[in-house]
Design a protein around this motif. Structure first.
Motif, PDB file in Angstrom:
ATOM      1  N   ALA A  46       0.519  -1.222   0.512  1.00  0.00           N
ATOM      2  CA  ALA A  46      -0.205  -0.357  -0.535  1.00  0.00           C
ATOM      3  C   ALA A  46       1.076   1.440  -0.028  1.00  0.00           C
ATOM      4  O   ALA A  46       2.482   1.420   0.706  1.00  0.00           O
ATOM      5  CB  ALA A  46      -1.054   0.074   1.053  1.00  0.00           C
ATOM      6  N   THR A  47       0.830   2.243  -0.916  1.00  0.00           N
ATOM      7  CA  THR A  47       1.240   4.048  -1.192  1.00  0.00           C
ATOM      8  C   THR A  47       0.315   4.403   0.797  1.00  0.00           C
ATOM      9  O   THR A  47      -0.299   4.287   1.336  1.00  0.00           O
ATOM     10  CB  THR A  47       0.517   3.989  -2.016  1.00  0.00           C
ATOM     11  OG1 THR A  47      -0.930   4.493  -1.474  1.00  0.00           O
ATOM     12  CG2 THR A  47       0.654   3.529  -3.164  1.00  0.00           C
ATOM     13  N   GLN A  50      -2.881   5.650   0.968  1.00  0.00           N
ATOM     14  CA  GLN A  50      -3.708   4.095   0.418  1.00  0.00           C
ATOM     15  C   GLN A  50      -3.579   4.058   2.080  1.00  0.00           C
ATOM     16  O   GLN A  50      -4.472   4.045   2.958  1.00  0.00           O
ATOM     17  CB  GLN A  50      -2.955   3.382  -0.270  1.00  0.00           C
ATOM     18  CG  GLN A  50      -3.938   3.461  -1.112  1.00  0.00           C
ATOM     19  CD  GLN A  50      -3.550   2.465  -1.968  1.00  0.00           C
ATOM     20  OE1 GLN A  50      -1.957   1.538  -1.361  1.00  0.00           O
ATOM     21  NE2 GLN A  50      -3.703   1.994  -2.762  1.00  0.00           N
ATOM     22  N   GLY A 103      -1.976  -7.535  -5.179  1.00  0.00           N
ATOM     23  CA  GLY A 103      -1.232  -6.564  -5.463  1.00  0.00           C
ATOM     24  C   GLY A 103      -2.854  -5.418  -5.028  1.00  0.00           C
ATOM     25  O   GLY A 103      -3.430  -5.303  -4.261  1.00  0.00           O
ATOM     26  N   GLN A 104      -2.161  -4.450  -6.022  1.00  0.00           N
ATOM     27  CA  GLN A 104      -3.907  -3.336  -5.789  1.00  0.00           C
ATOM     28  C   GLN A 104      -5.140  -4.399  -5.966  1.00  0.00           C
ATOM     29  O   GLN A 104      -5.295  -3.947  -4.877  1.00  0.00           O
ATOM     30  CB  GLN A 104      -4.094  -2.627  -7.391  1.00  0.00           C
ATOM     31  CG  GLN A 104      -2.465  -1.638  -7.212  1.00  0.00           C
ATOM     32  CD  GLN A 104      -3.003  -0.773  -5.573  1.00  0.00           C
ATOM     33  OE1 GLN A 104      -3.770   0.395  -5.537  1.00  0.00           O
ATOM     34  NE2 GLN A 104      -0.740  -0.723  -5.012  1.00  0.00           N
ATOM     35  N   ILE A 107      -5.529  -4.733  -1.979  1.00  0.00           N
ATOM     36  CA  ILE A 107      -5.058  -3.504  -1.444  1.00  0.00           C
ATOM     37  C   ILE A 107      -6.723  -3.202  -1.220  1.00  0.00           C
ATOM     38  O   ILE A 107      -7.299  -2.627  -0.562  1.00  0.00           O
ATOM     39  CB  ILE A 107      -4.408  -2.936  -1.718  1.00  0.00           C
ATOM     40  CG1 ILE A 107      -2.546  -3.256  -1.509  1.00  0.00           C
ATOM     41  CG2 ILE A 107      -4.422  -1.752  -1.128  1.00  0.00           C
ATOM     42  CD1 ILE A 107      -1.758  -2.221  -2.571  1.00  0.00           C
ATOM     43  N   VAL A 108      -7.470  -3.074  -2.347  1.00  0.00           N
ATOM     44  CA  VAL A 108      -8.299  -2.347  -2.936  1.00  0.00           C
ATOM     45  C   VAL A 108      -9.850  -3.314  -1.993  1.00  0.00           C
ATOM     46  O   VAL A 108     -10.692  -1.833  -1.437  1.00  0.00           O
ATOM     47  CB  VAL A 108      -8.864  -2.408  -4.507  1.00  0.00           C
ATOM     48  CG1 VAL A 108     -10.604  -1.696  -4.889  1.00  0.00           C
ATOM     49  CG2 VAL A 108      -8.639  -1.595  -5.067  1.00  0.00           C
TER      50      VAL A 108
END
Length: 722
Positions: A46-47, A50, A103-104, A107-108
């Motif tokens: 996560a960034t 996020q 991955g993303q 995270i979503v």
């Protein structure tokens, strides 16, 4: 027919189940909440933005409250909290899909599920604050808030230990370990929801046509204290969100392992629990304002330290600073929560709470995203003197300073001043007195309560005086007598009005003790009251007033009180009071010439004579105490006389004739003892006031002499000769 207010028994039962809910909720939230979710998100990369969303979503989910009162109008508060908690646990089952995505997308998925969790939670949280009010009184509200926090944090601490152990096991340090924790969290969260069903509640959610969060905000802004409370709440919220970035900082830059992150969180929980228990005696007695000012100022300093901490420091230093940070955050959060619950209006409670949480949601969203943005900037741009998250942490510095300033303008009813709090915290005696007052509210044993009152009544601190005043105003207080006695031993002139009121009250059971205590308060008001009571129909009131009048230095009534002392019909207690009064007023000591008349009348008992002679000796400050000689003699014949001659042999006549006097006493030839005393005293010249005592002995005839008088003759003769 019952109203929506609970009875005392219902409140007690409700508090028990509500506290159990809080304990189980601590475990459920720890396994399902921010720490586990943040670690999972970081596991999938996560960034900072996020992570900022995750740190603030628990707050900005409150935007769903825009329709809350309308949607759930008429619903029982407990039912709303129960179903909200059930739903927030069940939605976490969907974290299971993370076994198949990475991955993303992973995270979503985390962001969506955690958002649903937070929305369900906020629906329940809205009704929990009115339930605090419902289950407590005005004097116990702060204590309930702190106890709820303590129960929550203690169980959270246990769950963090469990989390650390599980994540330290081989093969469980990744997504599998996180899923195990979530499964445990779903079970404990469900158990906490079931506990809520046992809480009695007749309150429902009210919705008024046309009411909305914006109108509620407008109304709150018109009330100075409500507006200040809201600004404080939102500033503190910003501080919490900003400082929540300590976990990503420790994970990304200090590079602590996940199990070490949990140990850090455990330490923070210990700090929270310790702070909660430390605040428990203080919250309702000293108020929020002074501690908020002190704690927020200190937090600003600590936040500034976080700005400049290099990532290369030893992990133990981060743990130490984290402990201090969490302690200050907890103190501020609990105190603001107390203010927030107190600010809830009696009407439209849910609408008001929905408004506060709705705008808290907006502020937390903005704060989380803004702090995440600053963290990204800090990582990409080297700022001299600051670490990677230093720019973000500086927001906490600014907000903490603003909390200090806002607290200064707060009018917290019953709150102590900062000066009073400083005197309390930096004086061991005052702190001891404060804790004793807190214990008094918990103690049931009457002897324990009396001991506590006698101890804290030595203090001159404002809170001690306030507690003593409350006791004096209670018509059935069992501690009033101890307070009144202490006001004589440790005078408190700020309580003189209360003391005069008690002493002037014809119906007061404790009136004689109040009159006795007035002897330590010289002044015209005291003298006027005491003089007016010298003709009171009750003998005890007259004699006690006379004694206190002498102690405050007024001698105008000496002839009248001397006449009262000569009245042989007086009981021993009253005559002792008059003797004390006359001995203080009559500086020349003329009253001593009639000592054997008022101290040993024909109808007097041995104990009466002993008491009056001993009191006379005490008022004249004679040593050894005559009362001790009588005491020894009452226990065993001749023991008292033996003790007396051990001292008296230092005077030649007693050394030379001691054996003869001893034999005369044994043979009850008390007239010989008197004759000897008169013989040795006659040639001596004694100055007043003792000259009148000499006169009393010389003028005493030798008929009908008692044992008590014989000892008194010897004792006073020794005092005159030495």
């Amino acid at each position: 027919m019952k109203t929506h207010y609970l009875t005392k028994d219902e409140r007690e039962r409700g508090r028990r189940h509500f506290l159990r809910w809080s304990a189980l909720n601590g475990m459920g939230f720890s396994f399902l909440g921010d720490t586990v979710v943040t670690l999972m998100a970081m596991h999938f990369g996560a960034t900072n933005l996020q992570l900022g969303y995750l740190s603030s979503v628990i707050h900005f989910s409150g935007m769903a409250l825009l329709v809350f009162p309308w949607l759930l109008s008429g619903a029982n508060l407990v039912n709303v909290l129960y179903y909200s908690w059930l739903f927030r646990g069940l939605v976490c089952i969907f974290y299971g899909v993370l076994f198949w995505v990475t991955g993303q997308p992973a995270i979503v998925t985390i962001l969506i599920i955690y958002t649903a969790f937070c929305v369900a939670r906020i629906f329940g949280t809205v009704v929990s604050s009115p339930m605090h009010r419902m289950l407590s009184s005005a004097s116990t509200l702060g204590e309930l808030v702190v106890m709820m926090s303590n129960y929550f944090q203690v169980s959270r601490l246990l769950s963090l230990f469990i989390s650390t152990i599980i994540l330290s096991m081989p093969g469980l340090d990744g997504i599998i370990g996180y899923q195990v924790l979530i499964a445990i969290g779903v079970l404990t969260n469900t158990a906490s929801a079931l506990e809520l069903k046992q809480v009695p509640c007749r309150e429902t959610i009210e919705y008024r046509q046309g009411e909305n969060v914006f109108r509620a905000l407008f109304n709150a802004m018109k009330d100075r204290e409500q507006a200040l409370t809201l600004f404080l709440k939102w500033h503190v919220l910003g501080v919490m969100i900003t400082l929540s970035f300590t976990l990503p900082f420790l994970r990304k830059f200090v590079q602590l392992a996940p199990n070490m992150i949990f140990i850090y969180t455990i330490l923070g929980t210990v700090a929270t629990i310790a702070t909660g228990y430390a605040l428990r005696p203080f919250t309702d007695r000293i108020g929020s304002r002074p501690v908020l000012m002190i704690a927020s100022f200190l937090l600003a300093i600590v936040s500034l330290v976080w700005c400049v901490l290099p990532a290369t420091l030893h992990w133990s230093l981060f743990f130490l600073i984290g402990f201090i940070t969490t302690s200050l955050q907890t103190a501020i959060s609990l105190l603001v929560s107390r203010l927030e619950v107190r600010a809830i209006p009696e009407e439209n409670k849910i609408g008001y709470v929905s408004m506060t949480n709705f705008f808290s949601a907006l502020i937390s969203l903005a704060s989380g995203l803004f702090v995440g943005f600053l963290a990204d900037v800090g990582e990409q741009t080297v700022i001299p003197g600051l670490n990677a998250f230093g720019l973000a942490y500086f927001c906490a510095v600014i907000l903490s300073v603003q909390v200090t300033i806002l607290s200064f303008f707060l009018k917290d009813a019953g709150s102590l001043s900062v000066r009073d709090v400083a005197q309390l915290l930096f004086s061991t005696r005052n702190l001891k007195a404060f804790l004793e007052i807190y214990e008094l509210g918990l103690a049931d044993d009457i002897n324990t309560r009396k001991s506590l009152v006698l101890s804290f009544s030595k203090s001159d601190a404002a809170f001690a005086l306030d507690e003593m005043r409350h006791i004096l105003r209670d018509p059935l207080s069992t501690e009033k007598e101890e307070v009144l006695k202490s006001l004589f031993t440790y005078p408190k002139h700020k309580l003189l009005n209360d003391l005069l009121r008690e002493a002037a009250d014809e119906s007061s059971y404790h009136r004689p003790i109040a009159l006795f205590a007035l002897g330590a308060y010289p002044g015209k008001r005291t003298e006027r009251l005491l003089l007016s009571l010298l003709d009171h129909p009750q003998p005890t009131i007259r004699s006690t007033a006379a004694k206190s009048l002498a102690r405050v230095g007024n001698t105008s009534a000496l002839p009248k009180i001397t006449q009262m002392l000569a009245d042989s019909t007086q009981v021993i207690g009253d005559r002792m009071n008059y003797l004390i009064a006359v001995s203080i007023m009559d500086k020349q000591g003329a009253y001593l010439a009639q000592l054997f008349e008022f101290a040993s009348p024909q109808q007097a008992t041995p104990s009466y004579c002993q008491t009056m002679f001993s009191l006379t000796a005490k008022m004249l400050q004679m040593e050894p105490p005559l009362s001790t000689i009588y005491q020894k003699e009452n226990i065993a014949d001749l023991d008292g006389l033996t003790l007396f001659f051990e001292d008296a042999r230092t005077v030649r006549p007693f050394l030379e004739h001691g054996l003869m006097l001893f034999e005369a006493y044994q043979q009850q030839r008390y007239h010989d003892i008197l004759a000897w005393c008169q013989t040795v005293l006659a040639p001596n010249t004694v100055r007043p006031p003792l000259s009148f005592l000499q006169q009393a002995i010389l003028s005493r005839n030798t008929r009908d002499i008692r044992r008590e008088e014989a000892i008194a003759f010897l004792f006073f003769t020794y005092q005159l000769l030495k």
